[in-house]
Structures are given as C-alpha cells and as structure tokens.
Scaffold this motif. Structure first.
Motif, PDB file in Angstrom:
ATOM      1  N   VAL A  54       0.818  -1.213   0.000  1.00  0.00           N
ATOM      2  CA  VAL A  54       0.000   0.000   0.000  1.00  0.00           C
ATOM      3  C   VAL A  54       0.853   1.264   0.000  1.00  0.00           C
ATOM      4  O   VAL A  54       0.327   2.368  -0.118  1.00  0.00           O
ATOM      5  CB  VAL A  54      -0.982   0.018   1.197  1.00  0.00           C
ATOM      6  N   GLY A  55       2.167   1.108   0.135  1.00  0.00           N
ATOM      7  CA  GLY A  55       3.068   2.246   0.082  1.00  0.00           C
ATOM      8  C   GLY A  55       4.514   1.790  -0.022  1.00  0.00           C
ATOM      9  O   GLY A  55       4.883   0.756   0.549  1.00  0.00           O
ATOM     10  N   ALA A  56       5.330   2.541  -0.790  1.00  0.00           N
ATOM     11  CA  ALA A  56       6.757   2.222  -0.942  1.00  0.00           C
ATOM     12  C   ALA A  56       7.548   3.524  -0.852  1.00  0.00           C
ATOM     13  O   ALA A  56       7.232   4.496  -1.555  1.00  0.00           O
ATOM     14  CB  ALA A  56       7.012   1.528  -2.277  1.00  0.00           C
ATOM     15  N   TYR A  57       8.582   3.547   0.008  1.00  0.00           N
ATOM     16  CA  TYR A  57       9.283   4.795   0.302  1.00  0.00           C
ATOM     17  C   TYR A  57      10.793   4.555   0.408  1.00  0.00           C
ATOM     18  O   TYR A  57      11.226   3.499   0.879  1.00  0.00           O
ATOM     19  CB  TYR A  57       8.772   5.387   1.619  1.00  0.00           C
ATOM     20  N   ASP A  58      11.567   5.552  -0.023  1.00  0.00           N
ATOM     21  CA  ASP A  58      13.026   5.491   0.102  1.00  0.00           C
ATOM     22  C   ASP A  58      13.456   6.282   1.325  1.00  0.00           C
ATOM     23  O   ASP A  58      13.103   7.460   1.473  1.00  0.00           O
ATOM     24  CB  ASP A  58      13.702   6.071  -1.155  1.00  0.00           C
ATOM     25  N   THR A  59      14.232   5.653   2.215  1.00  0.00           N
ATOM     26  CA  THR A  59      14.638   6.301   3.458  1.00  0.00           C
ATOM     27  C   THR A  59      15.761   5.508   4.103  1.00  0.00           C
ATOM     28  O   THR A  59      16.236   4.505   3.546  1.00  0.00           O
ATOM     29  CB  THR A  59      13.439   6.411   4.420  1.00  0.00           C
ATOM     30  N   THR A  60      16.175   5.944   5.274  1.00  0.00           N
ATOM     31  CA  THR A  60      17.083   5.148   6.107  1.00  0.00           C
ATOM     32  C   THR A  60      16.239   4.430   7.140  1.00  0.00           C
ATOM     33  O   THR A  60      15.397   5.047   7.808  1.00  0.00           O
ATOM     34  CB  THR A  60      18.136   6.029   6.800  1.00  0.00           C
ATOM     35  N   VAL A  61      16.453   3.131   7.250  1.00  0.00           N
ATOM     36  CA  VAL A  61      15.642   2.315   8.144  1.00  0.00           C
ATOM     37  C   VAL A  61      16.515   1.804   9.288  1.00  0.00           C
ATOM     38  O   VAL A  61      17.682   1.445   9.093  1.00  0.00           O
ATOM     39  CB  VAL A  61      14.978   1.147   7.371  1.00  0.00           C
ATOM     40  N   THR A 104      12.887   6.960  24.521  1.00  0.00           N
ATOM     41  CA  THR A 104      14.299   7.089  24.176  1.00  0.00           C
ATOM     42  C   THR A 104      14.814   5.734  23.703  1.00  0.00           C
ATOM     43  O   THR A 104      14.545   4.710  24.338  1.00  0.00           O
ATOM     44  CB  THR A 104      15.121   7.565  25.387  1.00  0.00           C
ATOM     45  N   ALA A 105      15.518   5.731  22.571  1.00  0.00           N
ATOM     46  CA  ALA A 105      15.955   4.475  21.962  1.00  0.00           C
ATOM     47  C   ALA A 105      17.419   4.536  21.561  1.00  0.00           C
ATOM     48  O   ALA A 105      18.002   5.612  21.423  1.00  0.00           O
ATOM     49  CB  ALA A 105      15.097   4.160  20.737  1.00  0.00           C
ATOM     50  N   THR A 106      18.000   3.362  21.376  1.00  0.00           N
ATOM     51  CA  THR A 106      19.363   3.239  20.881  1.00  0.00           C
ATOM     52  C   THR A 106      19.318   2.585  19.503  1.00  0.00           C
ATOM     53  O   THR A 106      18.614   1.587  19.303  1.00  0.00           O
ATOM     54  CB  THR A 106      20.223   2.378  21.822  1.00  0.00           C
ATOM     55  N   ILE A 107      20.044   3.150  18.554  1.00  0.00           N
ATOM     56  CA  ILE A 107      20.109   2.589  17.207  1.00  0.00           C
ATOM     57  C   ILE A 107      20.932   1.301  17.244  1.00  0.00           C
ATOM     58  O   ILE A 107      22.079   1.296  17.691  1.00  0.00           O
ATOM     59  CB  ILE A 107      20.748   3.582  16.228  1.00  0.00           C
ATOM     60  N   ASP A 108      20.329   0.210  16.765  1.00  0.00           N
ATOM     61  CA  ASP A 108      21.048  -1.070  16.674  1.00  0.00           C
ATOM     62  C   ASP A 108      21.670  -1.259  15.292  1.00  0.00           C
ATOM     63  O   ASP A 108      22.819  -1.669  15.172  1.00  0.00           O
ATOM     64  CB  ASP A 108      20.104  -2.234  16.981  1.00  0.00           C
ATOM     65  N   THR A 109      20.882  -0.991  14.252  1.00  0.00           N
ATOM     66  CA  THR A 109      21.386  -1.072  12.869  1.00  0.00           C
ATOM     67  C   THR A 109      20.811   0.082  12.071  1.00  0.00           C
ATOM     68  O   THR A 109      19.760   0.644  12.422  1.00  0.00           O
ATOM     69  CB  THR A 109      20.978  -2.403  12.192  1.00  0.00           C
ATOM     70  N   ALA A 110      21.488   0.431  10.972  1.00  0.00           N
ATOM     71  CA  ALA A 110      21.019   1.509  10.103  1.00  0.00           C
ATOM     72  C   ALA A 110      21.399   1.174   8.665  1.00  0.00           C
ATOM     73  O   ALA A 110      22.532   0.763   8.394  1.00  0.00           O
ATOM     74  CB  ALA A 110      21.639   2.836  10.519  1.00  0.00           C
ATOM     75  N   GLU A 111      20.435   1.330   7.746  1.00  0.00           N
ATOM     76  CA  GLU A 111      20.744   1.100   6.334  1.00  0.00           C
ATOM     77  C   GLU A 111      19.785   1.882   5.452  1.00  0.00           C
ATOM     78  O   GLU A 111      18.629   2.114   5.817  1.00  0.00           O
ATOM     79  CB  GLU A 111      20.674  -0.388   5.993  1.00  0.00           C
ATOM     80  N   ARG A 112      20.301   2.294   4.305  1.00  0.00           N
ATOM     81  CA  ARG A 112      19.477   2.973   3.312  1.00  0.00           C
ATOM     82  C   ARG A 112      18.715   1.909   2.541  1.00  0.00           C
ATOM     83  O   ARG A 112      19.301   0.924   2.073  1.00  0.00           O
ATOM     84  CB  ARG A 112      20.361   3.783   2.369  1.00  0.00           C
ATOM     85  N   SER A 113      17.396   2.080   2.426  1.00  0.00           N
ATOM     86  CA  SER A 113      16.605   1.018   1.820  1.00  0.00           C
ATOM     87  C   SER A 113      15.252   1.557   1.378  1.00  0.00           C
ATOM     88  O   SER A 113      14.851   2.664   1.762  1.00  0.00           O
ATOM     89  CB  SER A 113      16.399  -0.127   2.823  1.00  0.00           C
ATOM     90  N   THR A 114      14.560   0.766   0.556  1.00  0.00           N
ATOM     91  CA  THR A 114      13.153   1.017   0.283  1.00  0.00           C
ATOM     92  C   THR A 114      12.344   0.268   1.330  1.00  0.00           C
ATOM     93  O   THR A 114      12.586  -0.913   1.577  1.00  0.00           O
ATOM     94  CB  THR A 114      12.758   0.520  -1.121  1.00  0.00           C
TER      95      THR A 114
END
Length: 206
Positions: A106-113, A166-176
């Motif tokens: 129902v939706g597709a987006y480019d971002t950092t996840v 408040t959260a801690t980033i575990d992983t980060a990647e550029r993705s759809t």
C-alpha cells in the motif's frame, strides 16, 4: 465399696477429659484443613490472574497501529521492486502469523531504516532490536542518518509506549521500505497498513 465407686468416678472423669481433648484436636485439624484449602484457592486465583495479565501485556505489545498516515517529508520510492497494489509474500517474523503471509503493498518509500532498542513509556520490559523505525520517525532528525549506538527519541506510534521513548540505534541502512496489508497465517483479521517491511523481507507471491 466406697473405694470401688471412687475408682469408677475417677475413670469416668478421665474418659470424659480424653474425649474432649480428641474432639478439640479434630476441630483444630478441620480448621487447619479448611484454611489450607482457602489459601490454595486464593493462590490459584492469584496465579491465574497474573498469567492473564502477562499474556494480555504480551498481546498488547503486538498490537500495531493501523493508521495509514506517514511522517512528513517521507518520499515515495520512484522505482520500487514491489509497486503499490502488488501482491507479495512476507518473509519476516515481526509479528505472529506474519512469516509466509500473503499481503498487498500500500506504500513504498526510500529512506534510512533502523532497528532500535527502547523501553516503552508505558512501562514494562525493554524492547530489543525492534524492526523497523525510519529516519523520519525520529525526533529532530536532520539530513544525515544516525549510526549504530546513537541515542534518539522516537516519534513513531507503531506500538503502545513507543512514541517519545528514548531508543538506541542497533542497525542503520538505506533502503526502500514498504507499508503493507496482510492476512496472518495464524488466522484473524487482516492487518492494515503495517509499518514497515524492507525489500529483503518481501518476495513475489506465487
């Protein structure tokens, strides 16, 4: 003769005392047994209530919002691998009944996840490695993506107690990333507007 009568009288008194003592002991045993049964029943009720509360808490943690709204500034993907309206198979286990489910994009987006760990604002145990939160769902997010280990504040409302945690980033990647509707393999109603799944977590439906 008097001696014999006296002996019978004393024997009668002793017998009466012994019978009275036995009666009292029996009553005490019955009371103790009744108290034990009441205590066991109360403990059973308490354990049952605690188990129900724990199960409800777990179940509540999996209740994702079905809002189709997306964060301001989130850009639609120009050439997603799975277009809006495409039927897909879900290959992730974020929720019970999700892996192997058939869904619709129902939706597709480019971002950092991001995968994040956080303690819900509503209390309870820490949520570890939650997948997924996107860059636009972080408070005061700038142009540059965050890195693993960075501390952030969430603005997402996918789950109860997530917003403002408040959260801690575990992983980060550029993705759809995709928002999807799907029918759980475990049964139940269709899950609407689930946020989010990545391209790697989807495949073409057979």
């Amino acid at each position: 003769m008097k001696t014999k009568k006296l002996a019978l009288f004393v024997l009668s008194v002793i017998t009466a005392l012994v019978l009275a003592a036995c009666s009292d002991t029996g009553s005490e045993n019955e009371n103790e047994s009744a108290d034990h049964e009441n205590s066991s029943h109360e403990n059973s009720q308490k354990d049952s209530q605690e188990n129900t509360e724990n199960n409800e808490g777990d179940h509540g943690g999996m209740n994702h919002s079905d809002s189709g709204e997306v964060p301001e500034g989130l850009k639609e993907a120009e050439n997603p691998a799975f277009e809006v309206g495409r039927e897909v198979m879900v290959n992730s286990d974020h929720m019970q009944g999700m892996n192997g489910a058939i869904g619709t994009v129902v939706g597709a987006y480019d971002t950092t996840v991001y995968a994040v760990s956080y303690t819900p604002t509503t209390g309870g145990e820490k949520v570890s490695n939650h997948k997924w939160v996107i860059h636009e769902e972080l408070e005061n997010a700038g142009d540059q993506p965050y890195k693993p280990g960075d501390e952030v504040v969430l603005t997402a409302e996918h789950m109860e107690g997530m917003n403002e945690a408040t959260a801690t980033i575990d992983t980060a990647e550029r993705s759809t990333v995709y928002m999807i509707d799907f029918t759980p393999t475990s049964g139940g109603e269709v899950v609407k507007n689930h946020k989010w799944v990545t391209e790697e977590e989807l495949s073409a439906a057979e």
